[in-house]
Design a protein around this motif. Structure first.
Motif, PDB file in Angstrom:
ATOM      1  N   ASP A   7     -13.574 -25.263  -2.657  1.00  0.00           N
ATOM      2  CA  ASP A   7     -13.948 -25.116  -1.259  1.00  0.00           C
ATOM      3  C   ASP A   7     -15.347 -25.693  -1.054  1.00  0.00           C
ATOM      4  O   ASP A   7     -16.320 -25.178  -1.630  1.00  0.00           O
ATOM      5  CB  ASP A   7     -13.927 -23.638  -0.878  1.00  0.00           C
ATOM      6  CG  ASP A   7     -14.254 -23.396   0.591  1.00  0.00           C
ATOM      7  OD1 ASP A   7     -14.609 -24.364   1.292  1.00  0.00           O
ATOM      8  OD2 ASP A   7     -14.194 -22.223   1.016  1.00  0.00           O
ATOM      9  N   PRO A   8     -15.512 -26.737  -0.253  1.00  0.00           N
ATOM     10  CA  PRO A   8     -16.836 -27.336  -0.069  1.00  0.00           C
ATOM     11  C   PRO A   8     -17.820 -26.408   0.635  1.00  0.00           C
ATOM     12  O   PRO A   8     -19.040 -26.641   0.581  1.00  0.00           O
ATOM     13  CB  PRO A   8     -16.555 -28.586   0.775  1.00  0.00           C
ATOM     14  CG  PRO A   8     -15.265 -28.291   1.461  1.00  0.00           C
ATOM     15  CD  PRO A   8     -14.466 -27.454   0.496  1.00  0.00           C
ATOM     16  N   ASP A   9     -17.329 -25.367   1.274  1.00  0.00           N
ATOM     17  CA  ASP A   9     -18.214 -24.434   1.964  1.00  0.00           C
ATOM     18  C   ASP A   9     -18.644 -23.266   1.082  1.00  0.00           C
ATOM     19  O   ASP A   9     -19.505 -22.479   1.485  1.00  0.00           O
ATOM     20  CB  ASP A   9     -17.522 -23.892   3.223  1.00  0.00           C
ATOM     21  CG  ASP A   9     -17.287 -24.992   4.250  1.00  0.00           C
ATOM     22  OD1 ASP A   9     -18.194 -25.822   4.439  1.00  0.00           O
ATOM     23  OD2 ASP A   9     -16.184 -25.039   4.830  1.00  0.00           O
ATOM     24  N   ARG A 278     -19.965 -31.998  -1.817  1.00  0.00           N
ATOM     25  CA  ARG A 278     -19.337 -31.349  -0.666  1.00  0.00           C
ATOM     26  C   ARG A 278     -18.677 -32.385   0.247  1.00  0.00           C
ATOM     27  O   ARG A 278     -17.596 -32.149   0.794  1.00  0.00           O
ATOM     28  CB  ARG A 278     -20.376 -30.511   0.082  1.00  0.00           C
ATOM     29  CG  ARG A 278     -20.947 -29.395  -0.779  1.00  0.00           C
ATOM     30  CD  ARG A 278     -22.108 -28.693  -0.128  1.00  0.00           C
ATOM     31  NE  ARG A 278     -21.653 -27.690   0.825  1.00  0.00           N
ATOM     32  CZ  ARG A 278     -22.473 -26.953   1.558  1.00  0.00           C
ATOM     33  NH1 ARG A 278     -23.782 -27.127   1.480  1.00  0.00           N
ATOM     34  NH2 ARG A 278     -21.980 -26.048   2.390  1.00  0.00           N
ATOM     35  N   HIS A 279     -19.325 -33.532   0.398  1.00  0.00           N
ATOM     36  CA  HIS A 279     -18.715 -34.603   1.194  1.00  0.00           C
ATOM     37  C   HIS A 279     -17.420 -35.085   0.544  1.00  0.00           C
ATOM     38  O   HIS A 279     -16.400 -35.286   1.231  1.00  0.00           O
ATOM     39  CB  HIS A 279     -19.694 -35.762   1.341  1.00  0.00           C
ATOM     40  CG  HIS A 279     -19.130 -36.935   2.081  1.00  0.00           C
ATOM     41  ND1 HIS A 279     -19.104 -37.016   3.456  1.00  0.00           N
ATOM     42  CD2 HIS A 279     -18.549 -38.094   1.627  1.00  0.00           C
ATOM     43  CE1 HIS A 279     -18.542 -38.159   3.824  1.00  0.00           C
ATOM     44  NE2 HIS A 279     -18.202 -38.829   2.728  1.00  0.00           N
ATOM     45  N   ARG A 282     -14.494 -32.971   1.212  1.00  0.00           N
ATOM     46  CA  ARG A 282     -14.028 -32.957   2.599  1.00  0.00           C
ATOM     47  C   ARG A 282     -13.386 -34.292   3.011  1.00  0.00           C
ATOM     48  O   ARG A 282     -12.413 -34.320   3.755  1.00  0.00           O
ATOM     49  CB  ARG A 282     -15.196 -32.653   3.541  1.00  0.00           C
ATOM     50  CG  ARG A 282     -15.789 -31.276   3.426  1.00  0.00           C
ATOM     51  CD  ARG A 282     -16.792 -31.032   4.553  1.00  0.00           C
ATOM     52  NE  ARG A 282     -17.401 -29.708   4.458  1.00  0.00           N
ATOM     53  CZ  ARG A 282     -18.656 -29.492   4.073  1.00  0.00           C
ATOM     54  NH1 ARG A 282     -19.430 -30.514   3.743  1.00  0.00           N
ATOM     55  NH2 ARG A 282     -19.125 -28.263   4.023  1.00  0.00           N
ATOM     56  N   ARG A 283     -13.958 -35.379   2.563  1.00  0.00           N
ATOM     57  CA  ARG A 283     -13.581 -36.712   3.014  1.00  0.00           C
ATOM     58  C   ARG A 283     -12.222 -37.132   2.449  1.00  0.00           C
ATOM     59  O   ARG A 283     -11.998 -37.038   1.231  1.00  0.00           O
ATOM     60  CB  ARG A 283     -14.656 -37.718   2.578  1.00  0.00           C
ATOM     61  CG  ARG A 283     -14.370 -39.171   2.907  1.00  0.00           C
ATOM     62  CD  ARG A 283     -14.479 -39.458   4.375  1.00  0.00           C
ATOM     63  NE  ARG A 283     -14.533 -40.891   4.627  1.00  0.00           N
ATOM     64  CZ  ARG A 283     -14.432 -41.436   5.828  1.00  0.00           C
ATOM     65  NH1 ARG A 283     -14.278 -40.657   6.897  1.00  0.00           N
ATOM     66  NH2 ARG A 283     -14.523 -42.740   5.980  1.00  0.00           N
ATOM     67  N   GLU A 284     -11.339 -37.607   3.312  1.00  0.00           N
ATOM     68  CA  GLU A 284     -10.037 -38.105   2.872  1.00  0.00           C
ATOM     69  C   GLU A 284      -9.909 -39.587   3.184  1.00  0.00           C
ATOM     70  O   GLU A 284     -10.270 -40.049   4.267  1.00  0.00           O
ATOM     71  CB  GLU A 284      -8.912 -37.325   3.554  1.00  0.00           C
ATOM     72  CG  GLU A 284      -8.831 -35.865   3.118  1.00  0.00           C
ATOM     73  CD  GLU A 284      -7.573 -35.178   3.627  1.00  0.00           C
ATOM     74  OE1 GLU A 284      -6.705 -35.869   4.212  1.00  0.00           O
ATOM     75  OE2 GLU A 284      -7.459 -33.944   3.431  1.00  0.00           O
ATOM     76  N   LYS A 289      -8.234 -36.523  -0.814  1.00  0.00           N
ATOM     77  CA  LYS A 289      -9.682 -36.313  -0.867  1.00  0.00           C
ATOM     78  C   LYS A 289     -10.303 -37.287  -1.854  1.00  0.00           C
ATOM     79  O   LYS A 289      -9.764 -37.486  -2.965  1.00  0.00           O
ATOM     80  CB  LYS A 289     -10.001 -34.871  -1.262  1.00  0.00           C
ATOM     81  CG  LYS A 289      -9.641 -33.848  -0.196  1.00  0.00           C
ATOM     82  CD  LYS A 289     -10.018 -32.458  -0.655  1.00  0.00           C
ATOM     83  CE  LYS A 289      -9.806 -31.454   0.483  1.00  0.00           C
ATOM     84  NZ  LYS A 289      -8.399 -31.365   0.925  1.00  0.00           N
TER      85      LYS A 289
END
Length: 399
Positions: A7-9, A278-279, A282-284, A289
């Motif tokens: 989880d990036p958060d 974290r980027h 999230r980034r796809e 991802k």
């Protein structure tokens, strides 16, 4: 998460996974408490504003009293309102401050290690009582004037000169790349005299002292650097630091500042890595991802390998300092390695963010720019290489 990705958060979980060697477990409860308090301060008071400060090219001088209340100004000094923390506690504070921005950690270093450290070590009892309690509280800002336009890596060639005139001293010359002087109330000024290099506590409003801010800059923009010009600046004998004679005076302060950089650079590197991680989570692209791509994972792994090695190096140096076994060669090795690796990490982290990486809302490009200054001040790569070379061979390559 359903696809198995972290989880990036959940930053705490990401940090635990990134601490492959369990370095956090090598810290005492008190050391972790110091780190966590400074980290919380950075998250609340620095992160929300630092991109704007950097963009505008301003240093938030209003932070000084808050940093005083946090207890990080003159943090390792004893008495006079200072905390007398351990070297490792100070190192962890420097790491978290520079994770916010190099300019903020530099303020704490100039104030605490360079200016306050010089007064504490070399000043008279009266000078300590006059300046240190207010500087520890952030009520008074200090500066440290050693580098000159023609004397950077070779401070022994300084030309700023102080001569006796009755019971006073008259200072003439110039200093350059002096942090904080335009917002400071006092500057620790090093000058040649007939007795060798001596230090003076010069009020920044002294007649004949001109202070010019050096700008615009592409690095350390949330900080302030200046040039000082001394045109027959007269100061009383009471401003002379009585215990400092020769270059041992300024060099003792420089070693303290260099020690802080060993840890601080690690903070800039960690913050860059975490932004990239974290980027990537999230980034796809191409339907998945980018954290799942082999090339991205290799970049992240390479960053963590160097972060872990640099963290162990900083901790070993900090433990040596607390034990009283620290040597200049240790500090040079730490500064040389950790800043060099931090720059590489910040640059690599920027590539993972792609085009978004050039926006100041994402920290790697700001850290990369700042670290170019950190790499230069308190001894360039070349200077620290030659210090280590002399340590290894017994032969000086400087002269």
């Amino acid at each position: 998460m359903t696809d198995g990705a972290h989880d990036p958060d959940d930053l705490a979980a990401l940090r635990e996974a990134s601490d492959v060697l369990g370095i956090d477990g090598l810290l005492s409860a008190g050391e972790r408490d110091t780190r966590d308090r400074v980290r919380a301060f950075v998250d609340a008071e620095i992160r929300p504003h630092v991109a704007e400060w950097f963009d505008r090219g301003v240093f938030p001088a209003e932070l000084a009293p808050a940093l005083g209340r946090l207890g990080v100004l003159g943090m390792t000094l004893d008495g006079y309102g200072c905390r007398h923390a351990s070297a490792v506690q100070y190192g962890l504070a420097a790491l978290e401050l520079e994770a916010g921005d190099s300019g903020i950690r530099t303020f704490v270093s100039v104030q605490g290690s360079l200016a306050m450290g010089s007064i504490h070590r070399w000043g008279s009892d009266a000078q300590k009582e006059e300046w240190l309690p207010r500087m520890a509280a952030g009520e008074v800002i200090g500066s440290f004037a050693l580098t000159e336009p023609g004397a950077g890596s070779d401070p022994g060639s300084m030309t700023t000169y102080a001569r006796r005139d009755g019971s006073d001293w008259i200072i003439e010359g110039a200093k350059r790349w002096i942090g904080l002087a335009s917002i400071a109330q006092v500057a620790v000024v090093w000058a040649q005299t007939d007795e060798g290099v001596r230090g003076f506590l010069v009020p920044t409003d002294a007649p004949g002292l001109d202070i010019a801010v050096l700008e615009p800059k592409g690095s350390m923009r949330a900080s302030v650097q200046t040039q000082l010009t001394f045109d027959r600046v007269r100061v009383p004998a009471s401003t002379l630091l009585p215990g400092a004679r020769g270059l041992r005076g300024p060099f003792s302060a420089l070693n303290e500042a260099r020690y802080g950089i060993v840890w601080g650079a690690l903070g800039a590197a960690r913050d860059s890595y975490e932004a990239a991680l974290r980027h990537a989570l999230r980034r796809e692209q191409f339907g998945r991802k980018i954290a799942g791509f082999q090339l991205t994972q290799r970049k992240l792994v390479d960053m963590v390998v160097e972060l872990q090695k640099s963290g162990l190096l900083a901790l070993q140096i900090g433990r040596a300092k607390d034990a009283g076994t620290l040597t200049p060669a240790m500090v040079s090795l730490g500064k040389l390695n950790n800043v060099r690796e931090a720059i590489a990490i910040a640059r690599e982290a920027r590539t993972i963010l792609g085009g978004e990486g050039v926006l100041l809302e994402n920290p790697p490009i700001r850290h990369a720019a700042n670290l170019e200054s950190v790499r230069t001040y308190e001894g360039t790569d070349e200077v620290h290489t030659l210090i280590l070379g002399q340590h290894l061979t017994g032969l000086s390559a400087f002269r």
